[in-house]
Design a protein around this motif. Structure first.
Motif, mmCIF file in Angstrom:
data_model
loop_
_atom_site.group_PDB
_atom_site.id
_atom_site.type_symbol
_atom_site.label_atom_id
_atom_site.label_comp_id
_atom_site.label_asym_id
_atom_site.label_seq_id
_atom_site.Cartn_x
_atom_site.Cartn_y
_atom_site.Cartn_z
ATOM 1 N N ASP A 126 0.800 -1.221 0.000
ATOM 2 C CA ASP A 126 0.000 0.000 0.000
ATOM 3 C C ASP A 126 0.835 1.274 0.000
ATOM 4 N N GLY A 127 2.151 1.166 -0.196
ATOM 5 C CA GLY A 127 2.986 2.357 -0.267
ATOM 6 C C GLY A 127 3.109 3.093 1.048
ATOM 7 N N VAL A 128 3.583 4.331 0.962
ATOM 8 C CA VAL A 128 3.866 5.144 2.145
ATOM 9 C C VAL A 128 2.700 6.078 2.450
ATOM 10 N N ALA A 129 2.439 6.292 3.729
ATOM 11 C CA ALA A 129 1.418 7.246 4.167
ATOM 12 C C ALA A 129 2.077 8.408 4.885
ATOM 13 N N VAL A 130 1.572 9.607 4.644
ATOM 14 C CA VAL A 130 2.051 10.820 5.314
ATOM 15 C C VAL A 130 0.843 11.567 5.864
ATOM 16 N N GLU A 131 0.915 11.968 7.132
ATOM 17 C CA GLU A 131 -0.158 12.768 7.730
ATOM 18 C C GLU A 131 0.440 13.985 8.429
ATOM 19 N N ILE A 132 -0.177 15.135 8.220
ATOM 20 C CA ILE A 132 0.193 16.366 8.910
ATOM 21 C C ILE A 132 -1.011 16.800 9.730
ATOM 22 N N HIS A 169 -1.963 8.628 1.173
ATOM 23 C CA HIS A 169 -1.476 7.259 1.306
ATOM 24 C C HIS A 169 -1.212 6.696 -0.092
ATOM 25 N N GLY A 170 -0.508 5.578 -0.137
ATOM 26 C CA GLY A 170 -0.154 4.990 -1.421
ATOM 27 C C GLY A 170 0.910 5.782 -2.154
ATOM 28 N N LEU A 171 1.685 6.579 -1.419
ATOM 29 C CA LEU A 171 2.713 7.402 -2.047
ATOM 30 C C LEU A 171 3.903 6.548 -2.477
ATOM 31 N N PRO A 172 4.428 6.790 -3.677
ATOM 32 C CA PRO A 172 5.611 6.048 -4.123
ATOM 33 C C PRO A 172 6.860 6.518 -3.389
ATOM 34 N N VAL A 173 7.865 5.680 -3.375
ATOM 35 C CA VAL A 173 9.114 5.991 -2.690
ATOM 36 C C VAL A 173 10.273 5.893 -3.677
ATOM 37 N N THR A 174 11.236 6.780 -3.534
ATOM 38 C CA THR A 174 12.456 6.753 -4.343
ATOM 39 C C THR A 174 13.618 6.352 -3.448
ATOM 40 N N VAL A 225 5.071 9.771 9.186
ATOM 41 C CA VAL A 225 5.298 8.973 7.984
ATOM 42 C C VAL A 225 5.270 7.509 8.396
ATOM 43 N N SER A 226 4.557 6.676 7.652
ATOM 44 C CA SER A 226 4.451 5.269 8.029
ATOM 45 C C SER A 226 4.253 4.392 6.804
ATOM 46 N N PHE A 227 4.527 3.119 6.986
ATOM 47 C CA PHE A 227 4.256 2.118 5.963
ATOM 48 C C PHE A 227 4.093 0.767 6.644
ATOM 49 N N SER A 228 3.532 -0.180 5.913
ATOM 50 C CA SER A 228 3.333 -1.526 6.440
ATOM 51 C C SER A 228 3.940 -2.528 5.472
ATOM 52 N N ASP A 229 4.955 -3.241 5.931
ATOM 53 C CA ASP A 229 5.664 -4.209 5.087
ATOM 54 C C ASP A 229 5.907 -5.485 5.887
ATOM 55 N N VAL A 236 4.002 -2.507 10.818
ATOM 56 C CA VAL A 236 4.028 -1.054 10.611
ATOM 57 C C VAL A 236 5.280 -0.419 11.210
ATOM 58 N N LEU A 237 5.949 0.402 10.396
ATOM 59 C CA LEU A 237 7.017 1.274 10.882
ATOM 60 C C LEU A 237 6.546 2.711 10.710
ATOM 61 N N ALA A 238 6.817 3.550 11.696
ATOM 62 C CA ALA A 238 6.378 4.946 11.640
ATOM 63 C C ALA A 238 7.435 5.841 12.260
ATOM 64 N N ALA A 239 7.441 7.091 11.824
ATOM 65 C CA ALA A 239 8.344 8.094 12.385
ATOM 66 C C ALA A 239 7.637 9.439 12.385
ATOM 67 N N GLY A 240 8.055 10.330 13.293
ATOM 68 C CA GLY A 240 7.450 11.644 13.384
ATOM 69 C C GLY A 240 8.486 12.735 13.530
#
Length: 249
Positions: A124-130, A141-146, A211-215, A233-237
């Motif tokens: 499901d890609g990366v999620a970002v919430e502000i 959500h579903g943001l691609p990553v480089t 920022v979070s993702f589930s892998d 899930v891994l997340a950081a703030g």
């Protein structure tokens, strides 16, 4: 890699000051204003879907992290198990640059075993919430990553992050992911910790960035290490780690 992440955590406070000073000195070129998205979920340029239908929601996360997952670690405490840390982040907008937030991601396995992740950081890609005091002001959500490191996939098309190797990537949040009435430059300022006239941090940022993702690779490594954390899930703030002596940011 573990030493790099330890060094990066206190450095985030410095990065916040540098970015804030950049705004004061005009280092971030802001030309015109691009409209944020509507109060509904919409497809974003470059990939992903906005969280416009969640505008104003308090505590919303696409991937629900453990309660303390985005809390800042004490500066002298190493990560237990796999961990995600935010690198440098900022906002850009100009005549040749689509208005967007760019966010650096740093990953560590937190042990001698490698962390193996999919290139997309989960299906499901990366999620970002502000989020501000009145709830969500933007996210997607579903943001691609480089990926920066590793530069290519290994066996099974996995990105292999080892204890002695870099794990770094970047995710982009288009300004279209902001809620109606929000301004990218103003939101960016509120993601920075307040500073005094001596550029000393005096508190936590007014807005939180998560920022979070589930892998599946995350849960697999946690289980093998016997980590107290569970799940994929891994997340950081963006909260500033407390000083071990004073307890303040």
């Amino acid at each position: 890699m573990l030493d790099k992440v330890r060094a990066v955590v206190p450095w985030l406070a410095v990065a916040a000051v540098v970015i804030a000073m950049g705004y004061q000195q005009g280092l971030f070129t802001l030309v015109g204003r691009l409209a944020p998205g509507p109060a509904k979920a919409v497809a974003l340029p470059g990939g992903g879907v906005s969280d416009g239908d969640r505008c104003g929601t308090k505590g919303y996360h696409r991937f629900q992290p453990p309660a303390d997952a985005v809390a800042p670690l004490p500066r002298d405490e190493p990560p237990a198990g796999p961990r995600l840390v935010l690198g440098a982040y900022g906002f850009q907008q100009g005549p040749r640059t689509p208005a967007r937030f760019t966010i650096g991601l740093l990953l560590t396995p937190g042990g001698k075993q490698p962390l193996e992740l999919s290139r997309t950081l989960g299906a499901d890609g990366v999620a970002v919430e502000i989020e501000g005091p009145d709830g969500l002001v933007g996210g997607a959500h579903g943001l691609p990553v480089t990926w920066r490191e590793p530069a290519s996939t290994g066996p099974g098309h996995k990105m292999r992050v080892g204890a002695r190797s870099d794990g770094s990537a970047e995710v982009v949040l288009p300004v279209r992911a902001l809620c109606p009435g929000q301004d990218g430059a103003e939101v960016m300022k509120k993601l920075q910790a307040p500073i005094d006239s001596h550029n000393t941090i005096t508190g936590q940022p007014p807005y939180t960035l998560t920022v979070s993702f589930s892998d599946p690779g995350v849960g697999k490594l946690r289980a093998s290490l016997g980590s107290p954390d569970r799940g994929d899930v891994l997340a950081a703030g963006n909260l500033i780690p407390p000083d071990p002596e004073t307890g303040r940011p």
